[in-house]
Design a protein around this motif. Structure first.
Motif, short mmCIF file in Angstrom:
data_model
loop_
_atom_site.label_atom_id
_atom_site.label_comp_id
_atom_site.label_asym_id
_atom_site.label_seq_id
_atom_site.Cartn_x
_atom_site.Cartn_y
_atom_site.Cartn_z
N GLY A 31 -53.64 15.75 -29.51
CA GLY A 31 -52.90 14.70 -28.82
C GLY A 31 -51.40 14.82 -28.96
N GLN A 32 -50.72 14.03 -28.16
CA GLN A 32 -49.26 14.06 -28.10
C GLN A 32 -48.63 13.60 -29.41
OE1 GLN A 32 -47.70 11.96 -24.73
NE2 GLN A 32 -45.58 12.47 -25.19
N TYR A 43 -48.33 3.70 -20.18
CA TYR A 43 -48.91 4.52 -21.24
C TYR A 43 -48.40 4.03 -22.59
CZ TYR A 43 -49.91 8.65 -24.10
OH TYR A 43 -50.36 9.51 -25.09
N GLU A 77 -52.29 6.22 -27.53
CA GLU A 77 -52.68 7.24 -26.56
C GLU A 77 -53.61 6.65 -25.50
OE1 GLU A 77 -52.18 11.53 -28.31
OE2 GLU A 77 -53.89 10.59 -29.27
N ALA A 119 -53.29 14.91 -13.22
CA ALA A 119 -54.34 14.74 -14.22
C ALA A 119 -55.70 14.78 -13.55
CB ALA A 119 -54.16 13.41 -14.95
N CYS A 142 -58.33 8.54 -16.84
CA CYS A 142 -57.58 9.78 -16.98
C CYS A 142 -58.17 10.59 -18.13
CB CYS A 142 -56.11 9.48 -17.24
SG CYS A 142 -55.10 10.93 -17.48
N SER A 166 -57.40 14.19 -18.56
CA SER A 166 -56.64 15.40 -18.89
C SER A 166 -55.16 15.05 -18.88
CB SER A 166 -56.92 16.55 -17.91
OG SER A 166 -56.16 16.41 -16.73
N ARG A 167 -54.35 15.89 -19.54
CA ARG A 167 -52.91 15.68 -19.59
C ARG A 167 -52.21 17.00 -19.31
NH1 ARG A 167 -51.20 11.43 -22.66
NH2 ARG A 167 -49.21 11.84 -21.62
N HIS A 199 -53.53 22.08 -18.02
CA HIS A 199 -54.22 20.83 -18.36
C HIS A 199 -54.89 20.98 -19.72
CE1 HIS A 199 -54.15 18.48 -14.52
NE2 HIS A 199 -53.86 19.68 -14.04
N TYR A 214 -58.20 15.31 -22.38
CA TYR A 214 -57.66 14.13 -23.06
C TYR A 214 -58.68 13.58 -24.05
CZ TYR A 214 -54.72 10.01 -23.62
OH TYR A 214 -53.92 9.03 -24.13
#
Length: 655
Positions: free
Chosen positions: A54-55, A130, A135, A162, A206, A208-209, A224, A227
């Motif tokens: 994750g981000q 977001y 997340e 996405a 959603c 995928s990122r 991609h 997610y």
């Protein structure tokens, strides 16, 4: 006859820098249930693990100057990490999964492709709100006061290409599952899910990122990454061998008997997870149980000032078993509970020191004093014994009824009612009085002590899932052999031999001085806070005096961040669009990109000097200067923007 299979899971935990006692709560509860089921003869699979993509991980790793894999390894497997904490807390998990495990990554790619091929995943563009800490993506209508409904933090606008999962397609089936079965408990969670998420209309999800890279790559569409929902939720099956060759016991344990999860992730497990399994035509887990939070001062658990909530510190001071017991004895599992150090100490003193510890200590001490530790045969029963014996005979059934409903607190209440009754029985029978005439009363005294030892034995069997190490010590002291420590033996009276050998040991749960201990905990908390602070160097104060009138010429104003972007081709600069109260946006460039993510600053109230002459930086005009604090940490300069109360209006003059 084959053992009944039982599969139980905790959520896979995000590898944060520090796991507090709230995380430990769920894992200890799961462990107690797994141990209980093993005690009853089940073939148990207990899974826990870590959700490592994750981000947030990517950003934190960048800030720390390491790769994302190094970052998560340092938290999960390094000394003092998650695996060490679970070992300390005597967690008996059979398997531990990391979402960075190669077999899991390969399986997730296959799962994503299969859902894409069956038409339940499609490509589109995400545009909405977001929440980076959670997340989570939200629609405008789902926000609470314009903020994330889960954590209450600011959200940001997001737009990117996405893939989406057709969650809306399964809305009716999921609603039927929730409303017309016992899939989700406690029942109050069902109303929350249906009213808050399904009735307003489920939107496609959603999955995928493209705005970060630390995740499972979508192998048929570079750029991609899968997610969190698919990546994290399918761990419950990949850990058993679904779409991989690492394990081969899916048929044995799936569907899961129960997922224990915190109430903040019930939505993911009770709506998204079953919908994805429906899409894959897979059996659904039998139950999701959403437990409550441990709260501090009415708020969700955190490292609040004046409270020691580090499980390592608490286990070190009071013992692992005492901490495990407290968590499940004190709070109803399905509801929130208010944690305090006072309550912890009180529970240890009342239940473990006064009730259980006192019963074991008094009984074994009397057996040694009056019979040199070995009871004589030929006990002499009396009518007075019947009330205690009958209570003990029915205890296992009452306990089992509560454990099967995951009501740990109620199961322990049944055990401690019996322990309290046994302590009262001592006062009723007066062994010390009987001992004054051993010739006349020896057989009767032996019967009293035998009844007490049998009561302790049965209660200890039922406490095994909660306090495994302490229970083994009690068995040793009270002379309970292996056959007297089983689930079946807990339903039978008389499993100890008539001439049982007793060995008095040290006090298992010494009483704690409340006032003294709270003072010590405060000291420990302060030491921990100081130890966690980085070593910093503060720039010496200037000896040069500034004329007061000169200082007053600087116009300090509160400004609100409307937008913040990185400046192209610059590693240092962020470009701020600010509301300074004049009605015209002000642009200021600041060299703080190393210490802040632009999206985290939107909506914050900062301090700026607004009457500096404009100057150009990287071809962009900067009209003023944002005020920061500076110090040196580990030889490197660190900047912190000065942030003020958001209630202060834009343009307010600071004086």
């Amino acid at each position: 006859m084959d053992k009944k299979h039982f599969y139980i899971t905790t959520p896979i935990y995000y590898p944060s820098d520090k796991l507090h006692i709230g995380h430990t709560y769920c894992t200890v509860a799961t462990d107690a249930m797994a141990r209980y089921k093993r005690l009853t003869g089940c073939d148990v699979m207990f899974l826990t693990g870590t959700d490592e993509h994750g981000q947030k991980i990517e950003d934190k790793a960048k800030e720390a100057g390491v790769t994302p894999q190094q970052f998560v390894d340092n938290i999960v497997t390094a000394p003092g990490g998650i695996l060490d904490l679970w070992k300390l807390m005597n967690i008996s998990n059979d398997r531990f999964i990391r979402t960075t495990d190669g077999y899991h990554v390969a399986a997730i790619q296959k799962i994503f492709k299969k859902m894409y091929d069956n038409g339940d995943i499609y490509k589109g563009t995400y545009k909405g709100k977001y929440c980076k800490p959670c997340e989570s993506f939200w629609t405008e209508s789902q926000l609470k006061d314009g903020k994330c409904p889960d954590c209450g933090r600011e959200v940001q606008d997001a737009e990117e290409e996405a893939y989406f999962f057709r969650l809306s397609k399964y809305a009716d089936r999921v609603r039927d599952l929730l409303e017309n079965t016992d899939f989700l408990e406690p029942r109050s969670r069902v109303h929350e899910m249906v009213n808050n998420f399904i009735k307003p209309g489920l939107e496609d999800l959603c999955v995928s990122r493209t705005s970060f890279t630390w995740g499972v790559p979508v192998d048929f569409d570079p750029g991609h990454v899968v997610y969190v929902w698919i990546d994290a939720l399918f761990n419950y099956m990949t850990a058993l061998g679904y779409m991989n060759d690492e394990h081969d016991d899916l048929d044995q344990y799936w569907p899961a008997d129960v997922h224990f999860v915190g109430k903040e992730i019930v939505r993911f497990h009770s709506i998204i997870w079953p919908a994805m399994l429906m899409s894959m035509d897979l059996p659904l887990p039998k139950k999701v149980y959403g437990h409550g939070w441990l709260l501090l001062d009415g708020g969700k658990m955190s490292k609040s000032k004046g409270n020691v909530v580090d499980p390592v510190i608490l286990a070190g001071r009071y013992g692992v078993d005492a901490l495990r017991f407290f968590l499940l004895r004190t709070f109803p599992f399905g509801s929130d509970g208010n944690f305090s150090n006072e309550l912890l100490i009180q529970t240890i003193n009342t239940d473990l020191a006064n009730d259980l510890g006192n019963l074991v200590s008094r009984t074994t001490a009397m057996a040694e004093k009056y019979f040199a530790g070995k009871l004589p045969a030929g006990h002499q029963a009396a009518d007075l014994d019947a009330a205690l014996v009958d209570m003990v005979r029915g205890l296992r059934d009452r306990y089992e009824e509560q454990m099967e409903k995951f009501q740990f607190q109620n199961a322990l209440e049944e055990v401690f009612k019996t322990i309290q009754r046994a302590n009262k029985y001592i006062d009723e029978t007066g062994p010390w009085a009987l001992a004054k005439d051993m010739e006349a009363n020896g057989a009767r005294l032996a019967a009293v002590l035998y009844n007490l030892l049998e009561t302790v034995r049965v209660c200890t069997v039922l406490l095994l899932p909660f306090m495994p190490d302490s229970c083994e010590k009690i068995f040793e002291q009270t002379g309970a052999a292996a056959e007297a420590r089983t689930w079946d033996s807990a339903a039978r009276w008389g499993m100890l031999p008539a001439d049982v050998q007793v060995r008095k040991g040290e006090a298992l749960f010494p009483r704690i001085d409340m006032a003294k201990e709270l003072e010590e905990l405060e000291k420990a908390a302060e030491e921990a806070r100081r130890a966690a602070l980085p070593t910093v160097e503060i720039e010496p104060q200037s000896d040069e005096m500034v004329d007061f009138d000169t200082f007053c010429k600087s116009d300090f104003r509160a400004v609100k961040v409307k937008d913040c972007q990185r400046v192209k081709k610059s590693d240092k600069l962020l470009r701020f669009t600010l509301d300074d109260g004049t009605g015209t946006d002000r642009q200021i460039l600041s060299g703080i990109a190393k210490w802040y993510q632009p999206e985290d600053l939107i909506g914050r109230t900062l301090v700026a000097i607004v009457n500096l002459p404009p100057r150009k930086m990287m071809g962009l005009q900067s009209c003023g200067m944002l005020i920061s604090a500076v110090h040196t940490e580990r030889g490197e300069e660190c900047l912190h923007l000065i942030m003020v109360d958001d209630a202060i209006p834009a343009g307010a003059k600071l004086c």
